[in-house]
Design a protein around this motif. Structure first.
Motif, PDB file in Angstrom:
ATOM      1  N   ILE A  52       0.835  -1.209   0.000  1.00 43.10           N
ATOM      2  CA  ILE A  52       0.000   0.000   0.000  1.00 43.10           C
ATOM      3  C   ILE A  52       0.867   1.256   0.000  1.00 43.10           C
ATOM      4  CG2 ILE A  52      -1.744   1.282   1.331  1.00 43.10           C
ATOM      5  CD1 ILE A  52      -2.808  -1.524   2.188  1.00 43.10           C
ATOM      6  N   ARG A  53       2.026   1.187   0.624  1.00 47.26           N
ATOM      7  CA  ARG A  53       2.948   2.327   0.542  1.00 47.26           C
ATOM      8  C   ARG A  53       3.415   2.517  -0.900  1.00 47.26           C
ATOM      9  NH1 ARG A  53       4.973   0.129   5.680  1.00 47.26           N
ATOM     10  NH2 ARG A  53       4.163   1.485   7.330  1.00 47.26           N
ATOM     11  N   MET A  54       3.614   1.415  -1.589  1.00 43.72           N
ATOM     12  CA  MET A  54       3.978   1.492  -3.005  1.00 43.72           C
ATOM     13  C   MET A  54       2.837   2.087  -3.821  1.00 43.72           C
ATOM     14  SD  MET A  54       7.052   0.557  -3.628  1.00 43.72           S
ATOM     15  CE  MET A  54       6.901   0.306  -5.398  1.00 43.72           C
ATOM     16  N   LEU A  55       1.617   1.802  -3.402  1.00 43.74           N
ATOM     17  CA  LEU A  55       0.449   2.332  -4.100  1.00 43.74           C
ATOM     18  C   LEU A  55       0.433   3.854  -4.046  1.00 43.74           C
ATOM     19  CD1 LEU A  55      -2.162   1.746  -5.609  1.00 43.74           C
ATOM     20  CD2 LEU A  55      -3.308   1.440  -3.396  1.00 43.74           C
ATOM     21  N   PHE A  56       0.793   4.416  -2.900  1.00 44.72           N
ATOM     22  CA  PHE A  56       0.884   5.876  -2.788  1.00 44.72           C
ATOM     23  C   PHE A  56       1.861   6.427  -3.827  1.00 44.72           C
ATOM     24  CE2 PHE A  56      -1.067   5.513   1.436  1.00 44.72           C
ATOM     25  CZ  PHE A  56      -1.814   6.676   1.489  1.00 44.72           C
ATOM     26  N   GLN A  57       2.985   5.744  -4.003  1.00 41.95           N
ATOM     27  CA  GLN A  57       4.007   6.220  -4.938  1.00 41.95           C
ATOM     28  C   GLN A  57       3.548   6.104  -6.386  1.00 41.95           C
ATOM     29  OE1 GLN A  57       7.816   4.375  -4.125  1.00 41.95           O
ATOM     30  NE2 GLN A  57       7.556   4.563  -1.914  1.00 41.95           N
ATOM     31  N   THR A  58       2.842   5.023  -6.704  1.00 37.98           N
ATOM     32  CA  THR A  58       2.424   4.819  -8.094  1.00 37.98           C
ATOM     33  C   THR A  58       1.332   5.790  -8.517  1.00 37.98           C
ATOM     34  OG1 THR A  58       0.799   3.142  -7.418  1.00 37.98           O
ATOM     35  CG2 THR A  58       3.019   2.367  -8.007  1.00 37.98           C
ATOM     36  N   LEU A  59       0.613   6.367  -7.539  1.00 39.77           N
ATOM     37  CA  LEU A  59      -0.454   7.303  -7.894  1.00 39.77           C
ATOM     38  C   LEU A  59       0.093   8.621  -8.422  1.00 39.77           C
ATOM     39  CD1 LEU A  59      -3.033   6.745  -4.987  1.00 39.77           C
ATOM     40  CD2 LEU A  59      -3.188   5.976  -7.359  1.00 39.77           C
ATOM     41  N   GLY A  60       1.336   8.934  -8.076  1.00 36.84           N
ATOM     42  CA  GLY A  60       1.972  10.143  -8.596  1.00 36.84           C
ATOM     43  C   GLY A  60       1.162  11.391  -8.334  1.00 36.84           C
ATOM     44  N   SER A  61       0.798  12.093  -9.403  1.00 36.44           N
ATOM     45  CA  SER A  61       0.063  13.359  -9.264  1.00 36.44           C
ATOM     46  C   SER A  61      -1.441  13.193  -9.459  1.00 36.44           C
ATOM     47  CB  SER A  61       0.596  14.370 -10.283  1.00 36.44           C
ATOM     48  OG  SER A  61       0.439  13.860 -11.608  1.00 36.44           O
ATOM     49  N   ALA A  62      -1.926  11.978  -9.375  1.00 38.55           N
ATOM     50  CA  ALA A  62      -3.356  11.709  -9.551  1.00 38.55           C
ATOM     51  C   ALA A  62      -4.117  12.115  -8.295  1.00 38.55           C
ATOM     52  CB  ALA A  62      -3.585  10.237  -9.867  1.00 38.55           C
ATOM     53  N   VAL A  63      -4.581  13.357  -8.245  1.00 42.22           N
ATOM     54  CA  VAL A  63      -5.178  13.925  -7.038  1.00 42.22           C
ATOM     55  C   VAL A  63      -6.420  13.155  -6.608  1.00 42.22           C
ATOM     56  CG1 VAL A  63      -6.273  15.979  -6.046  1.00 42.22           C
ATOM     57  CG2 VAL A  63      -4.270  16.207  -7.521  1.00 42.22           C
ATOM     58  N   GLU A  64      -7.318  12.891  -7.545  1.00 41.35           N
ATOM     59  CA  GLU A  64      -8.573  12.236  -7.197  1.00 41.35           C
ATOM     60  C   GLU A  64      -8.320  10.852  -6.605  1.00 41.35           C
ATOM     61  OE1 GLU A  64      -7.955  13.728 -10.010  1.00 41.35           O
ATOM     62  OE2 GLU A  64      -9.393  15.378 -10.129  1.00 41.35           O
ATOM     63  N   GLU A  65      -7.388  10.104  -7.192  1.00 40.10           N
ATOM     64  CA  GLU A  65      -7.082   8.768  -6.684  1.00 40.10           C
ATOM     65  C   GLU A  65      -6.439   8.827  -5.304  1.00 40.10           C
ATOM     66  OE1 GLU A  65      -6.571   9.835  -9.663  1.00 40.10           O
ATOM     67  OE2 GLU A  65      -7.494   8.413 -11.058  1.00 40.10           O
ATOM     68  N   LYS A  66      -5.580   9.831  -5.088  1.00 41.46           N
ATOM     69  CA  LYS A  66      -4.948   9.981  -3.770  1.00 41.46           C
ATOM     70  C   LYS A  66      -5.994  10.323  -2.708  1.00 41.46           C
ATOM     71  CE  LYS A  66      -0.174  11.256  -4.771  1.00 41.46           C
ATOM     72  NZ  LYS A  66       0.854  12.301  -4.655  1.00 41.46           N
ATOM     73  N   MET A  67      -6.934  11.198  -3.067  1.00 43.11           N
ATOM     74  CA  MET A  67      -7.992  11.542  -2.121  1.00 43.11           C
ATOM     75  C   MET A  67      -8.794  10.298  -1.746  1.00 43.11           C
ATOM     76  SD  MET A  67      -9.525  15.253  -3.242  1.00 43.11           S
ATOM     77  CE  MET A  67     -10.458  14.540  -4.601  1.00 43.11           C
TER      78      MET A  67
END
Length: 544
Positions: A52-67
């Motif tokens: 899941i920590r890797m998931l944060f990194q793969t989201l990059g600048s995808a704001v909606e997905e990070k939210m």
């Protein structure tokens, strides 16, 4: 403390508290063997955390997905495992150029940032309004967006009437459509209409969200599996703690022999765990639970048993805080006084050297609580109903919230600073707001159920007398005061960003007060009503 109307003569107080529904249950309780060995569960959980920590990194600048990810982890009760990642993501979201046209996404953006102490103007919702300032009809057909707007608007501060209007509009349409909604949105709407999501306790609702998560469009199996593992691992930890805490509490009650008081050992741990459920806060959880116990004994002594003179003697002894002061007390209170001082010594002995100063703040808060209990006793024995303003000044301290706010910080390790203790004991903004919520909800509950004939005049009585209104008007006005206090709590996040973890800790206590006195029921005194909640938290694991 159940408060009430004064009478012309001092009546004999009679104890009528329900006995504990648990007795020695948790001392003797042996849980079913875990489906998977504890060590295997921990190894698996650690691997999932890496994923899941890797998931944060793969989201990059995808704001909606990070939210969405940050919000999902919070709903599932595992955000405590990713504090650094979430804080970094929230900062990135705050700095991003966010221009979504989705009501759900705009409301989620608004709520997440405000919850983390970042100011967002309510003007962000203007894009969904017409030229007359009203929301357009388009949003009426967006149940998910309406729910997000409804919950986001509960993070309003003072002088934001547009958010109050948003709550009314969203609530109206959600209630109209709730019978036609599909699972799990139907259940989420139901829970939010009961208690808005920003005012809920994470650990209480987490099982519901875990059960619903795989029905979401973009659910993540790793996130779900970690949520289940973490819940069961924490439950197993809480079971061991609760067994030892019940032994401590049962020994205390047997030794002091104050049979007029509420025996709420299990409920004290449950209440504390709603504020501190995370593994790293085990010491904080136990300290707060112990303070709940000894404060309840003090409360019931003043409320249910002590004469005016005995109350004065007890108050003087506690203000002195010295073993020699035991000579001031009637015999039946001497053992309580000894255990009171012993409990504070126990807490201090278990703290690291650099943290021992915290007990002085805790002791000061306890002494202040006792002094204000004594003031209420003076009013009761003179059959005096104070003005609403005088009542509130005293009740802010007699609510016990300043004591609980300070006590909740004692075992928090590096997360609590001297500045946090100075802020908490000052009973300003969020602490004061929590006191108002707890005190007034308690008073209105007691007044509604008539549990007020043997106690000092409560805030409802004072309001009725001062403003010459009916009890219904008084209750409505006090509910407005409670809602206003929530806005003060929200404002504190912006005013004390450097103390945000501690501010959120006090807000968690506020949420616990709202839970315990929801629908004007006293779930602490009449604890059979939360037996099922306790079973869900400490007895029933999640199937893996």
């Amino acid at each position: 403390m159940a408060s009430s109307s004064a009478t012309t003569a001092t009546p004999q107080r009679v104890c009528s508290f329900e006995p504990s529904p648990w007795k020695d249950f948790f001392v003797q309780y042996e849980p079913e063997p875990l489906q998977i060995a504890e060590e295997c569960m921990r190894v698996k959980a650690d691997k999932l955390k890496v994923d899941i920590r890797m998931l944060f990194q793969t989201l990059g600048s995808a704001v909606e997905e990070k939210m969405t990810l940050c919000d999902t982890l919070r709903h599932l009760g595992i955000d405590h495992l990713f504090e650094d990642e979430i804080n970094m993501a929230i900062n990135e979201i705050h700095k991003s150029d966010f221009k979504s046209g989705s009501l759900h996404e705009v409301a989620l953006h608004f709520r997440l940032l405000r919850e983390h102490g970042h100011w967002v103007s309510p003007d962000v919702f203007n894009k969904f309004k017409g030229i007359d300032g009203s929301f357009t009809n388009d949003i009426i057909n967006e149940p998910r967006g309406l729910l997000s707007l409804y919950n986001a608007a509960y993070l309003s501060v003072h002088a934001e009437p547009e958010l109050d209007e948003s709550i009314s509009l969203a609530k109206y349409h959600l209630e109209l459509m709730r019978g036609n909604l599909k699972y799990p949105l139907s259940e989420q709407v139901k829970r939010s209409l009961e208690i808005p999501y920003p005012r809920t306790l994470k650990r209480i609702d987490v099982k519901s969200y875990i059960a619903e998560y795989n029905q979401e469009e973009a659910w993540n199996p790793s996130v779900l599996e970690l949520a289940k593992l973490d819940f069961n691992l924490l439950q197993y930890l809480h079971q061991r703690e609760l067994k030892e805490f019940c032994r401590w509490g049962n020994d205390l009650y047997e030794e002091i022999d104050l049979n007029y008081s509420r025996n709420r050992i299990v409920e004290c741990y449950f209440w504390s765990h709603t504020v501190h459920y995370e593994q790293q806060y085990g010491q904080a959880r136990i300290v707060l639970a112990k303070i709940f116990v000894i404060a309840t004994l003090l409360d019931d002594t003043f409320d249910m048993h002590a004469t005016l003179e005995e109350g004065r003697q007890l108050n003087e002894a506690i203000q002195r805080w010295d073993e020699s002061a035991i000579l001031l007390l009637p015999n039946y209170l001497k053992k309580y006084y000894v255990r009171l001082m012993k409990t504070f010594t126990e807490i201090e002995d278990e703290l690291k050297l650099d943290y021992k100063y915290r007990v002085a703040y805790c002791r000061e808060a306890f002494q202040t609580l006792c002094k204000h209990y004594q003031q209420e006793s003076e009013w009761f024995h003179s059959s005096y109903i104070p003005s609403f303003e005088d009542h509130q000044k005293n009740a802010l301290m007699s609510s016990g919230i300043p004591l609980l706010s300070v006590s909740s910080l004692v075992g928090m390790g590096d997360k609590a600073t001297k500045e946090a203790f100075k802020w908490a004991i000052g009973c300003t903004d969020a602490v004061k707001a929590c006191s108002i919520v707890g005190r007034l909800m308690n008073d209105m509950t007691a007044f509604k159920h008539g549990k007020n004939k043997m106690d000092v005049a409560c805030s409802v009585d004072s309001y009725i007398k001062q403003y010459h209104v009916t009890s219904e008007v008084a209750m409505t006005m006090l509910d407005h005061v409670v809602q206003d206090a929530w806005k003060t709590s929200n404002q504190a996040r912006f005013d004390h960003r450097a103390l945000l973890p501690q501010v959120n800790q006090v807000i968690s206590i506020t949420k616990s007060m709202a839970f315990m006195y929801h629908h004007k029921r006293d779930l602490y005194t009449f604890s059979r009503m939360i037996q099922e909640k306790i079973r869900q938290q400490f007895i029933q694991p999640i199937s893996l």
